[in-house]
Design an enzyme around this catalytic site. Sequence first.
Site, mmCIF file in Angstrom:
data_model
loop_
_atom_site.group_PDB
_atom_site.id
_atom_site.type_symbol
_atom_site.label_atom_id
_atom_site.label_comp_id
_atom_site.label_asym_id
_atom_site.label_seq_id
_atom_site.Cartn_x
_atom_site.Cartn_y
_atom_site.Cartn_z
ATOM 1 N N LYS A 153 -36.076 -28.645 28.209
ATOM 2 C CA LYS A 153 -36.596 -27.934 29.233
ATOM 3 C C LYS A 153 -37.889 -27.445 28.984
ATOM 4 O O LYS A 153 -38.816 -27.479 29.960
ATOM 5 C CB LYS A 153 -35.717 -26.485 29.397
ATOM 6 C CG LYS A 153 -34.596 -26.704 30.124
ATOM 7 C CD LYS A 153 -33.679 -25.600 30.321
ATOM 8 C CE LYS A 153 -32.257 -25.621 31.168
ATOM 9 N NZ LYS A 153 -31.441 -26.643 30.168
ATOM 10 N N ILE A 154 -38.476 -26.983 27.772
ATOM 11 C CA ILE A 154 -39.745 -26.538 27.312
ATOM 12 C C ILE A 154 -40.438 -27.924 27.123
ATOM 13 O O ILE A 154 -41.733 -27.869 27.887
ATOM 14 C CB ILE A 154 -39.502 -25.997 25.929
ATOM 15 C CG1 ILE A 154 -38.723 -24.627 26.163
ATOM 16 C CG2 ILE A 154 -41.064 -25.632 25.550
ATOM 17 C CD1 ILE A 154 -38.715 -23.773 24.897
ATOM 18 N N SER A 232 -42.384 -24.122 18.380
ATOM 19 C CA SER A 232 -40.996 -24.335 18.250
ATOM 20 C C SER A 232 -40.309 -23.527 17.013
ATOM 21 O O SER A 232 -40.012 -22.203 17.254
ATOM 22 C CB SER A 232 -40.461 -25.684 18.354
ATOM 23 O OG SER A 232 -38.948 -25.903 18.530
ATOM 24 N N ARG A 233 -40.104 -24.189 16.098
ATOM 25 C CA ARG A 233 -39.689 -23.701 14.611
ATOM 26 C C ARG A 233 -40.625 -24.179 13.626
ATOM 27 O O ARG A 233 -40.827 -25.346 13.321
ATOM 28 C CB ARG A 233 -38.204 -24.010 14.334
ATOM 29 C CG ARG A 233 -37.257 -23.330 15.495
ATOM 30 C CD ARG A 233 -37.298 -21.684 14.932
ATOM 31 N NE ARG A 233 -36.351 -20.792 15.979
ATOM 32 C CZ ARG A 233 -36.480 -20.405 17.030
ATOM 33 N NH1 ARG A 233 -37.858 -20.613 17.635
ATOM 34 N NH2 ARG A 233 -35.579 -19.873 17.867
ATOM 35 N N ASP A 257 -47.688 -21.459 16.263
ATOM 36 C CA ASP A 257 -47.013 -20.219 16.577
ATOM 37 C C ASP A 257 -46.058 -19.980 15.707
ATOM 38 O O ASP A 257 -45.255 -18.701 15.851
ATOM 39 C CB ASP A 257 -46.763 -20.359 17.935
ATOM 40 C CG ASP A 257 -46.308 -18.827 18.487
ATOM 41 O OD1 ASP A 257 -47.049 -17.686 18.215
ATOM 42 O OD2 ASP A 257 -45.208 -18.859 18.966
ATOM 43 N N GLU A 262 -41.956 -17.667 7.638
ATOM 44 C CA GLU A 262 -42.455 -16.474 8.333
ATOM 45 C C GLU A 262 -41.507 -15.237 8.458
ATOM 46 O O GLU A 262 -41.988 -14.240 8.600
ATOM 47 C CB GLU A 262 -43.010 -16.964 9.975
ATOM 48 C CG GLU A 262 -41.032 -17.271 10.548
ATOM 49 C CD GLU A 262 -41.409 -17.301 12.200
ATOM 50 O OE1 GLU A 262 -40.885 -17.033 13.259
ATOM 51 O OE2 GLU A 262 -42.361 -18.616 12.352
ATOM 52 N N HIS A 294 -45.761 -16.166 16.287
ATOM 53 C CA HIS A 294 -44.419 -16.328 17.047
ATOM 54 C C HIS A 294 -44.380 -15.722 18.234
ATOM 55 O O HIS A 294 -43.481 -14.982 18.609
ATOM 56 C CB HIS A 294 -43.005 -15.837 16.134
ATOM 57 C CG HIS A 294 -41.882 -16.772 16.730
ATOM 58 N ND1 HIS A 294 -40.933 -17.100 15.575
ATOM 59 C CD2 HIS A 294 -41.448 -17.219 17.729
ATOM 60 C CE1 HIS A 294 -39.950 -17.969 16.131
ATOM 61 N NE2 HIS A 294 -40.397 -17.935 17.571
ATOM 62 N N GLN A 295 -45.498 -15.739 19.254
ATOM 63 C CA GLN A 295 -45.554 -14.972 20.260
ATOM 64 C C GLN A 295 -45.412 -15.855 21.620
ATOM 65 O O GLN A 295 -45.722 -15.408 22.867
ATOM 66 C CB GLN A 295 -46.759 -14.455 20.534
ATOM 67 C CG GLN A 295 -47.871 -15.193 20.543
ATOM 68 C CD GLN A 295 -49.275 -14.480 20.497
ATOM 69 O OE1 GLN A 295 -49.767 -14.048 19.611
ATOM 70 N NE2 GLN A 295 -49.916 -14.085 21.723
ATOM 71 N N ALA A 296 -45.073 -17.164 21.409
ATOM 72 C CA ALA A 296 -45.081 -18.110 22.710
ATOM 73 C C ALA A 296 -44.106 -17.608 23.768
ATOM 74 O O ALA A 296 -44.276 -17.703 24.947
ATOM 75 C CB ALA A 296 -44.857 -19.522 22.141
#
Length: 330
Positions: A153-154, A232-233, A257, A262, A294-296
């Site tokens: 989807k992304i 993503s990760r 991101d 993290e 990590h704000q996406a």
Amino acid sequence: MEILAFGVQADEKPMLEAAFAGLHEVRSLDVFLNEDTAPIAAGYEVVSSSVNADLSGRVLRILAAGGTRMIAQRSTGFNNIDLDVARRLGLTVSRVSYYSPHSVAEFAWTLALAVNRRIVRAATRTRDFDFRLAGLMGRDMRGRTVGVLGTGKIGEAFTRIAHGFGTNLLGWDVAPNPACVELGMKYVDKEELFASSDLISLHVPLLEATRRIVDAAALELMRDDAILINSSRGGLIDTGALVAQLRAGRFAGVGLDVYEAEAGVFFLDKSLEAVEDDTLARLVTFPNVVVTSHQAYYTSDAVGQIIDTTVANVTDYLAGRRSENTLVPS
């Protein structure tokens, strides 16, 4: 019932409490769920966790011993949860299997354009009334080749934006997405994608098969002037290998991101502390690298969907139902 929610951001708190209003009380904590904070959950049947929670076997045992029976994670990814231990403990675990893919896809493109057009450097200069253009030259995206690893989807939403820029599209996934094929995407093996792309964006989940999919060998295949984006990760990239390549002067830009180490850093204010992570400290010094926290996913639309799904997951648990969001049924 009172629900204990860990890792609640200031912007998220009123949305979370409003969503549960009239159904259950919510105690919102800004601390993240880990071995040190898990004892706080004693007496709470339902606990809600955030994306950076530590839900290892040790933490799950602490929660279960304190009376927790259900964990509602407010994220799609669940690589931080020991599902086998959860099953043995009889815990119900749910996640948010879907929220606005546009939030992440749009942010990935924001990072790509920021590093391509040197936006952060330019904004820093103009704050000091330095209006020179030296070092700020970017490239047109039209006609470039964009490689998308992961076309769910992304990845599909990212591809649609790429198509709008007039780019050539390469994709890699376990199976082609017909919508991406219709947009002109050619599916290739990942080695060809790394070698042929001007811009590479990662949209695969973090699994054992994808961990450090961008390793030293993959980085060597990439063009010297390529742009790499990861929203993503963090574990998808071997960060040490990436730093080595950046030190060698490679890549037009890198936008991250997420970061593989993290946890315990992102979402927190570390500005007055000594930096203990040498790799992260080195990473943020490169002028062609942009790191965000990590704000996406962090739009009102996406967070609202995440919260609404969390409410539904708790409601399903109390009614004895399971859904597509149920990772471990009771």
